[in-house]
Enzyme design. Sequence first.
Site, PDB file in Angstrom:
ATOM      1  N   SER A 115       0.595   4.071  15.293  1.00  0.00           N
ATOM      2  CA  SER A 115       1.054   4.777  14.093  1.00  0.00           C
ATOM      3  C   SER A 115       1.273   6.266  14.337  1.00  0.00           C
ATOM      4  CB  SER A 115       0.029   4.610  12.962  1.00  0.00           C
ATOM      5  OG  SER A 115      -0.094   3.266  12.573  1.00  0.00           O
TER       6      SER A 115
ATOM      7  N   LYS B   2      -2.034   6.205  -4.539  1.00  0.00           N
ATOM      8  CA  LYS B   2      -3.106   7.154  -4.253  1.00  0.00           C
ATOM      9  C   LYS B   2      -2.870   8.508  -4.929  1.00  0.00           C
ATOM     10  CE  LYS B   2      -3.469   4.901   0.229  1.00  0.00           C
ATOM     11  NZ  LYS B   2      -2.112   4.352   0.323  1.00  0.00           N
TER      12      LYS B   2
ATOM     13  N   GLY C 240      -4.236   1.297  15.657  1.00  0.00           N
ATOM     14  CA  GLY C 240      -4.624   2.520  16.341  1.00  0.00           C
ATOM     15  C   GLY C 240      -3.468   3.448  16.637  1.00  0.00           C
TER      16      GLY C 240
ATOM     17  N   ASP D 152       0.837  -1.198   0.000  1.00  0.00           N
ATOM     18  CA  ASP D 152       0.000   0.000   0.000  1.00  0.00           C
ATOM     19  C   ASP D 152       0.869   1.243   0.000  1.00  0.00           C
ATOM     20  OD1 ASP D 152      -2.928   1.025   0.479  1.00  0.00           O
ATOM     21  OD2 ASP D 152      -1.632   2.204   1.794  1.00  0.00           O
TER      22      ASP D 152
ATOM     23  N   PRO E 145      11.915  -7.080  10.869  1.00  0.00           N
ATOM     24  CA  PRO E 145      11.695  -8.417  10.292  1.00  0.00           C
ATOM     25  C   PRO E 145      10.800  -9.312  11.140  1.00  0.00           C
ATOM     26  CG  PRO E 145      13.991  -7.786  10.069  1.00  0.00           C
ATOM     27  CD  PRO E 145      13.349  -6.733  10.914  1.00  0.00           C
TER      28      PRO E 145
ATOM     29  N   HIS F 184      -6.867   9.977  -2.389  1.00  0.00           N
ATOM     30  CA  HIS F 184      -6.281   9.907  -1.051  1.00  0.00           C
ATOM     31  C   HIS F 184      -7.153  10.611  -0.010  1.00  0.00           C
ATOM     32  CE1 HIS F 184      -2.107   9.469   1.050  1.00  0.00           C
ATOM     33  NE2 HIS F 184      -3.097   9.273   1.898  1.00  0.00           N
TER      34      HIS F 184
ATOM     35  N   TYR G 137       3.583   9.690   0.386  1.00  0.00           N
ATOM     36  CA  TYR G 137       4.523   9.061   1.319  1.00  0.00           C
ATOM     37  C   TYR G 137       5.975   9.400   0.982  1.00  0.00           C
ATOM     38  CZ  TYR G 137       0.390   6.242   2.468  1.00  0.00           C
ATOM     39  OH  TYR G 137      -0.875   5.821   2.816  1.00  0.00           O
TER      40      TYR G 137
END
Length: 321
Positions: free
Chosen positions: A219, A73, A216, A39, A271, A106, A44
Amino acid sequence: MSLSQSKMSKVGFGLWKIPQDICADAVYEAIKAGYRHLDSACDYGNEVQVGQGIKRAIEEGLCSREDLWITSKLWNTYHAKEHVQQAIERSLTDLQLEYLDLYLIHFPIAQPFVAFDDRYPPEWITDPSAANPKMELAPVPLFETWQGMESLVEKGLTKEIGVCNYNTGLLNDLMAYAKIKPAMLQVESHPYLTQERLMKLAKQYDIQVTAFSPLGALSYLELDMAGAAESVLEQSVVKAAAERLGKTAAQIVLRWGVQRGNAIIPKTSRPERLAENLAIFDFELSQQEMDDINGLNSNRRFNDPGHFCEGAFNTFYPIYD
Protein backbone atom coordinates in the site's frame (compact mmCIF):
# COMPACT_ATOMS: atom_id res chain seq x y z
CA MET A 1 -21.08 -9.02 18.58
CA SER A 2 -24.13 -6.86 17.91
CA LEU A 3 -26.75 -7.83 15.36
CA SER A 4 -25.67 -5.13 12.93
CA GLN A 5 -21.99 -6.08 13.22
CA SER A 6 -22.74 -9.69 12.44
CA LYS A 7 -23.50 -8.82 8.80
CA MET A 8 -20.12 -7.18 8.21
CA SER A 9 -18.11 -9.26 5.76
CA LYS A 10 -14.63 -10.26 6.92
CA VAL A 11 -13.13 -9.04 3.63
CA GLY A 12 -13.96 -5.44 2.75
CA PHE A 13 -13.11 -3.24 -0.20
CA GLY A 14 -10.68 -0.52 0.89
CA LEU A 15 -11.17 2.81 -0.90
CA TRP A 16 -7.98 4.64 0.11
CA LYS A 17 -5.98 5.94 -2.86
CA ILE A 18 -8.52 4.92 -5.52
CA PRO A 19 -8.50 7.84 -8.00
CA GLN A 20 -11.74 9.73 -8.53
CA ASP A 21 -11.85 9.01 -12.26
CA ILE A 22 -12.05 5.24 -11.77
CA CYS A 23 -13.60 5.08 -8.29
CA ALA A 24 -17.30 4.82 -9.24
CA ASP A 25 -16.59 1.96 -11.63
CA ALA A 26 -14.27 0.29 -9.11
CA VAL A 27 -16.98 0.33 -6.43
CA TYR A 28 -19.58 -0.99 -8.88
CA GLU A 29 -17.25 -3.79 -10.01
CA ALA A 30 -16.39 -4.66 -6.42
CA ILE A 31 -20.08 -5.03 -5.53
CA LYS A 32 -20.61 -7.03 -8.72
CA ALA A 33 -17.72 -9.32 -7.70
CA GLY A 34 -19.39 -9.98 -4.35
CA TYR A 35 -18.06 -7.35 -1.98
CA ARG A 36 -20.62 -6.09 0.52
CA HIS A 37 -18.29 -4.26 2.93
CA LEU A 38 -16.94 -0.89 1.73
CA ASP A 39 -14.40 1.10 3.74
CA SER A 40 -14.53 4.81 2.93
CA ALA A 41 -13.45 8.10 4.52
CA CYS A 42 -13.82 11.84 4.05
CA ASP A 43 -10.05 12.15 3.72
CA TYR A 44 -9.89 9.76 0.76
CA GLY A 45 -11.46 12.50 -1.37
CA ASN A 46 -13.61 10.11 -3.42
CA GLU A 47 -16.87 9.69 -1.48
CA VAL A 48 -18.93 11.35 -4.24
CA GLN A 49 -17.67 8.70 -6.66
CA VAL A 50 -18.15 5.92 -4.10
CA GLY A 51 -21.76 7.03 -3.79
CA GLN A 52 -22.20 6.93 -7.54
CA GLY A 53 -20.91 3.37 -7.67
CA ILE A 54 -23.17 2.26 -4.83
CA LYS A 55 -26.21 3.92 -6.41
CA ARG A 56 -25.58 2.24 -9.76
CA ALA A 57 -25.18 -1.18 -8.13
CA ILE A 58 -28.42 -0.80 -6.16
CA GLU A 59 -30.36 0.56 -9.16
CA GLU A 60 -29.22 -2.39 -11.27
CA GLY A 61 -30.34 -4.85 -8.62
CA LEU A 62 -26.90 -6.18 -7.65
CA CYS A 63 -27.73 -5.57 -4.00
CA SER A 64 -29.94 -3.58 -1.66
CA ARG A 65 -28.74 -0.93 0.76
CA GLU A 66 -29.41 -3.39 3.58
CA ASP A 67 -27.01 -5.89 2.00
CA LEU A 68 -24.12 -3.44 2.30
CA TRP A 69 -21.90 -2.54 5.22
CA ILE A 70 -20.55 0.96 4.65
CA THR A 71 -17.94 2.55 6.87
CA SER A 72 -16.72 6.15 6.80
CA LYS A 73 -14.49 8.20 9.08
CA LEU A 74 -14.44 11.51 10.94
CA TRP A 75 -11.52 13.67 9.83
CA ASN A 76 -9.18 15.46 12.25
CA THR A 77 -10.61 18.93 11.56
CA TYR A 78 -14.11 17.96 12.74
CA HIS A 79 -13.30 16.74 16.26
CA ALA A 80 -15.16 19.51 18.10
CA LYS A 81 -18.56 18.26 19.23
CA GLU A 82 -20.44 20.83 17.14
CA HIS A 83 -18.66 19.70 13.95
CA VAL A 84 -19.05 15.93 14.25
CA GLN A 85 -22.62 15.83 12.96
CA GLN A 86 -21.81 18.24 10.14
CA ALA A 87 -19.01 15.92 9.05
CA ILE A 88 -21.10 12.76 8.90
CA GLU A 89 -23.91 14.60 7.13
CA ARG A 90 -21.47 15.73 4.44
CA SER A 91 -20.27 12.14 4.00
CA LEU A 92 -23.85 10.88 3.82
CA THR A 93 -24.67 13.49 1.18
CA ASP A 94 -21.65 12.54 -0.90
CA LEU A 95 -22.34 8.83 -0.52
CA GLN A 96 -26.07 9.35 -1.26
CA LEU A 97 -27.01 7.44 1.89
CA GLU A 98 -29.39 7.97 4.78
CA TYR A 99 -27.17 6.25 7.35
CA LEU A 100 -23.80 4.56 7.79
CA ASP A 101 -23.24 1.14 9.29
CA LEU A 102 -20.08 2.32 11.02
CA TYR A 103 -18.45 5.71 11.61
CA LEU A 104 -14.92 5.87 12.98
CA ILE A 105 -12.66 8.55 14.44
CA HIS A 106 -9.95 8.47 11.77
CA PHE A 107 -7.00 9.55 13.95
CA PRO A 108 -6.67 10.52 17.60
CA ILE A 109 -5.53 13.91 16.32
CA ALA A 110 -7.55 17.14 16.59
CA GLN A 111 -6.89 19.98 14.15
CA PRO A 112 -8.51 23.41 13.66
CA PHE A 113 -11.87 23.38 11.88
CA VAL A 114 -11.83 24.06 8.15
CA ALA A 115 -15.19 25.08 6.67
CA PHE A 116 -16.50 22.88 3.87
CA ASP A 117 -16.70 25.86 1.51
CA ASP A 118 -13.05 26.68 2.14
CA ARG A 119 -11.63 23.25 1.37
CA TYR A 120 -12.99 19.70 1.31
CA PRO A 121 -11.54 17.36 2.17
CA PRO A 122 -9.29 19.63 4.24
CA GLU A 123 -6.36 17.18 4.49
CA TRP A 124 -3.53 17.78 6.96
CA ILE A 125 -2.16 21.27 6.33
CA THR A 126 -4.25 23.97 8.00
CA ASP A 127 -3.45 26.83 5.60
CA PRO A 128 -1.79 25.73 2.33
CA SER A 129 -1.29 29.39 1.33
CA ALA A 130 0.71 30.25 4.48
CA ALA A 131 4.38 31.24 4.17
CA ASN A 132 5.24 28.14 6.21
CA PRO A 133 2.33 25.72 5.63
CA LYS A 134 2.04 23.14 8.36
CA MET A 135 -0.25 20.84 10.27
CA GLU A 136 -1.70 22.68 13.28
CA LEU A 137 -3.36 21.20 16.35
CA ALA A 138 -6.56 22.08 18.19
CA PRO A 139 -7.20 21.66 21.95
CA VAL A 140 -10.13 19.24 21.61
CA PRO A 141 -10.09 16.27 24.00
CA LEU A 142 -11.04 12.88 22.57
CA PHE A 143 -13.71 12.66 25.27
CA GLU A 144 -15.57 15.54 23.61
CA THR A 145 -15.22 13.98 20.18
CA TRP A 146 -16.63 10.68 21.44
CA GLN A 147 -19.65 12.48 22.91
CA GLY A 148 -20.29 13.86 19.43
CA MET A 149 -19.95 10.37 17.96
CA GLU A 150 -22.45 8.96 20.48
CA SER A 151 -25.02 11.55 19.45
CA LEU A 152 -24.83 10.25 15.87
CA VAL A 153 -26.01 6.82 16.99
CA GLU A 154 -28.81 8.38 19.01
CA LYS A 155 -29.94 10.32 15.92
CA GLY A 156 -29.81 7.28 13.62
CA LEU A 157 -27.06 8.67 11.38
CA THR A 158 -24.88 5.61 11.97
CA LYS A 159 -25.57 2.18 13.41
CA GLU A 160 -22.19 1.76 15.10
CA ILE A 161 -19.23 3.92 16.10
CA GLY A 162 -15.60 3.12 16.66
CA VAL A 163 -12.02 4.32 16.38
CA CYS A 164 -8.96 4.04 14.15
CA ASN A 165 -5.29 4.24 15.02
CA TYR A 166 -5.80 4.04 18.79
CA ASN A 167 -3.15 2.50 21.00
CA THR A 168 -3.80 0.48 24.16
CA GLY A 169 -3.68 3.53 26.45
CA LEU A 170 -6.26 5.44 24.43
CA LEU A 171 -8.47 2.36 24.20
CA ASN A 172 -8.40 1.86 27.98
CA ASP A 173 -9.24 5.54 28.47
CA LEU A 174 -12.10 5.42 25.96
CA MET A 175 -13.69 2.41 27.63
CA ALA A 176 -13.66 4.28 30.96
CA TYR A 177 -15.93 7.07 29.72
CA ALA A 178 -17.85 5.73 26.70
CA LYS A 179 -21.60 5.49 27.25
CA ILE A 180 -21.90 3.84 23.85
CA LYS A 181 -18.97 1.44 23.59
CA PRO A 182 -16.88 1.33 20.41
CA ALA A 183 -17.93 -1.50 18.11
CA MET A 184 -14.75 -1.46 16.04
CA LEU A 185 -11.04 -0.73 16.27
CA GLN A 186 -9.39 -0.24 12.88
CA VAL A 187 -5.59 -0.32 12.86
CA GLU A 188 -2.70 -1.16 10.59
CA SER A 189 -1.85 -4.84 10.88
CA HIS A 190 0.03 -7.33 8.72
CA PRO A 191 2.71 -9.97 9.32
CA TYR A 192 5.33 -7.27 10.02
CA LEU A 193 3.03 -5.55 12.54
CA THR A 194 0.96 -8.17 14.34
CA GLN A 195 -0.09 -5.89 17.26
CA GLU A 196 -0.89 -8.89 19.42
CA ARG A 197 -1.27 -7.02 22.72
CA LEU A 198 -3.61 -4.46 21.14
CA MET A 199 -5.67 -7.26 19.54
CA LYS A 200 -5.90 -9.10 22.85
CA LEU A 201 -7.07 -5.96 24.65
CA ALA A 202 -9.71 -5.25 22.01
CA LYS A 203 -11.01 -8.81 22.32
CA GLN A 204 -11.12 -8.42 26.11
CA TYR A 205 -13.34 -5.36 25.63
CA ASP A 206 -15.48 -7.19 23.04
CA ILE A 207 -14.38 -4.76 20.32
CA GLN A 208 -14.06 -6.14 16.79
CA VAL A 209 -10.87 -5.39 14.85
CA THR A 210 -10.40 -4.41 11.20
CA ALA A 211 -6.86 -4.51 9.84
CA PHE A 212 -5.97 -1.95 7.20
CA SER A 213 -2.98 -2.42 4.90
CA PRO A 214 -3.26 -6.21 5.41
CA LEU A 215 -0.60 -6.81 2.75
CA GLY A 216 1.84 -4.43 4.40
CA ALA A 217 4.30 -2.56 2.19
CA LEU A 218 2.25 -2.91 -1.02
CA SER A 219 0.00 0.00 0.00
CA TYR A 220 2.96 2.32 0.55
CA LEU A 221 5.37 1.76 -2.33
CA GLU A 222 3.84 4.50 -4.49
CA LEU A 223 4.02 6.93 -1.55
CA ASP A 224 7.73 6.24 -0.97
CA MET A 225 6.81 5.09 2.54
CA ALA A 226 8.12 1.57 1.93
CA GLY A 227 10.72 -0.20 -0.18
CA ALA A 228 10.08 -3.03 -2.63
CA ALA A 229 12.36 -5.28 -0.58
CA GLU A 230 9.89 -5.04 2.31
CA SER A 231 7.18 -7.05 0.55
CA VAL A 232 5.88 -9.77 2.85
CA LEU A 233 4.84 -11.71 -0.26
CA GLU A 234 8.48 -12.61 -0.86
CA GLN A 235 8.96 -14.26 2.53
CA SER A 236 9.80 -17.97 2.31
CA VAL A 237 7.18 -19.01 4.89
CA VAL A 238 4.48 -17.26 2.86
CA LYS A 239 5.69 -18.79 -0.41
CA ALA A 240 5.83 -22.27 1.15
CA ALA A 241 2.23 -22.03 2.35
CA ALA A 242 1.13 -20.75 -1.06
CA GLU A 243 2.79 -23.70 -2.77
CA ARG A 244 1.26 -26.24 -0.37
CA LEU A 245 -2.24 -24.86 -0.78
CA GLY A 246 -2.14 -23.86 -4.43
CA LYS A 247 -2.89 -20.24 -3.59
CA THR A 248 -1.15 -16.93 -4.27
CA ALA A 249 1.14 -15.37 -1.69
CA ALA A 250 -1.35 -12.51 -1.28
CA GLN A 251 -4.15 -14.97 -0.53
CA ILE A 252 -2.00 -16.60 2.15
CA VAL A 253 -1.36 -13.26 3.88
CA LEU A 254 -5.02 -12.25 3.66
CA ARG A 255 -6.09 -15.65 4.99
CA TRP A 256 -3.68 -15.20 7.89
CA GLY A 257 -5.44 -11.90 8.66
CA VAL A 258 -8.95 -13.33 8.82
CA GLN A 259 -7.83 -16.55 10.52
CA ARG A 260 -6.59 -14.37 13.38
CA GLY A 261 -10.20 -13.26 13.80
CA ASN A 262 -9.95 -9.84 12.16
CA ALA A 263 -11.72 -8.23 9.25
CA ILE A 264 -9.40 -6.98 6.50
CA ILE A 265 -9.75 -4.25 3.89
CA PRO A 266 -7.38 -4.85 0.98
CA LYS A 267 -7.45 -2.24 -1.78
CA THR A 268 -7.35 -3.01 -5.47
CA SER A 269 -9.05 -1.78 -8.63
CA ARG A 270 -7.95 -4.74 -10.79
CA PRO A 271 -10.86 -7.14 -11.53
CA GLU A 272 -8.73 -10.28 -11.18
CA ARG A 273 -7.48 -9.11 -7.78
CA LEU A 274 -11.03 -8.35 -6.62
CA ALA A 275 -11.96 -11.99 -7.07
CA GLU A 276 -8.65 -13.28 -5.69
CA ASN A 277 -8.95 -11.28 -2.48
CA LEU A 278 -12.38 -12.78 -1.76
CA ALA A 279 -11.30 -16.36 -2.48
CA ILE A 280 -9.72 -17.07 0.90
CA PHE A 281 -12.46 -19.03 2.64
CA ASP A 282 -12.00 -22.43 1.00
CA PHE A 283 -8.72 -23.25 2.73
CA GLU A 284 -7.07 -22.95 6.13
CA LEU A 285 -3.52 -22.36 7.26
CA SER A 286 -2.03 -24.87 9.68
CA GLN A 287 -1.12 -23.75 13.17
CA GLN A 288 2.55 -24.05 12.21
CA GLU A 289 2.00 -21.78 9.20
CA MET A 290 0.14 -19.27 11.38
CA ASP A 291 3.00 -19.34 13.88
CA ASP A 292 5.64 -18.97 11.16
CA ILE A 293 3.86 -15.94 9.67
CA ASN A 294 3.39 -14.46 13.15
CA GLY A 295 7.13 -14.84 13.54
CA LEU A 296 7.71 -12.30 10.76
CA ASN A 297 6.65 -9.52 13.13
CA SER A 298 9.21 -6.73 13.36
CA ASN A 299 6.85 -3.98 14.61
CA ARG A 300 7.27 -2.30 11.23
CA ARG A 301 4.61 0.39 10.98
CA PHE A 302 4.20 1.99 7.55
CA ASN A 303 1.41 4.45 8.41
CA ASP A 304 2.92 6.41 11.30
CA PRO A 305 2.16 10.13 11.88
CA GLY A 306 5.30 10.23 14.00
CA HIS A 307 7.24 9.79 10.76
CA PHE A 308 5.20 11.33 7.95
CA CYS A 309 3.78 14.43 9.70
CA GLU A 310 7.18 16.00 10.32
CA GLY A 311 8.48 15.40 6.81
CA ALA A 312 5.30 16.22 4.91
CA PHE A 313 3.49 18.71 7.16
CA ASN A 314 6.27 20.41 9.17
CA THR A 315 4.91 19.19 12.51
CA PHE A 316 6.28 16.40 14.69
CA TYR A 317 3.30 14.54 16.14
CA PRO A 318 3.82 10.91 17.16
CA ILE A 319 0.86 8.89 18.43
CA TYR A 320 2.71 5.60 18.92
CA ASP A 321 5.75 4.93 21.10
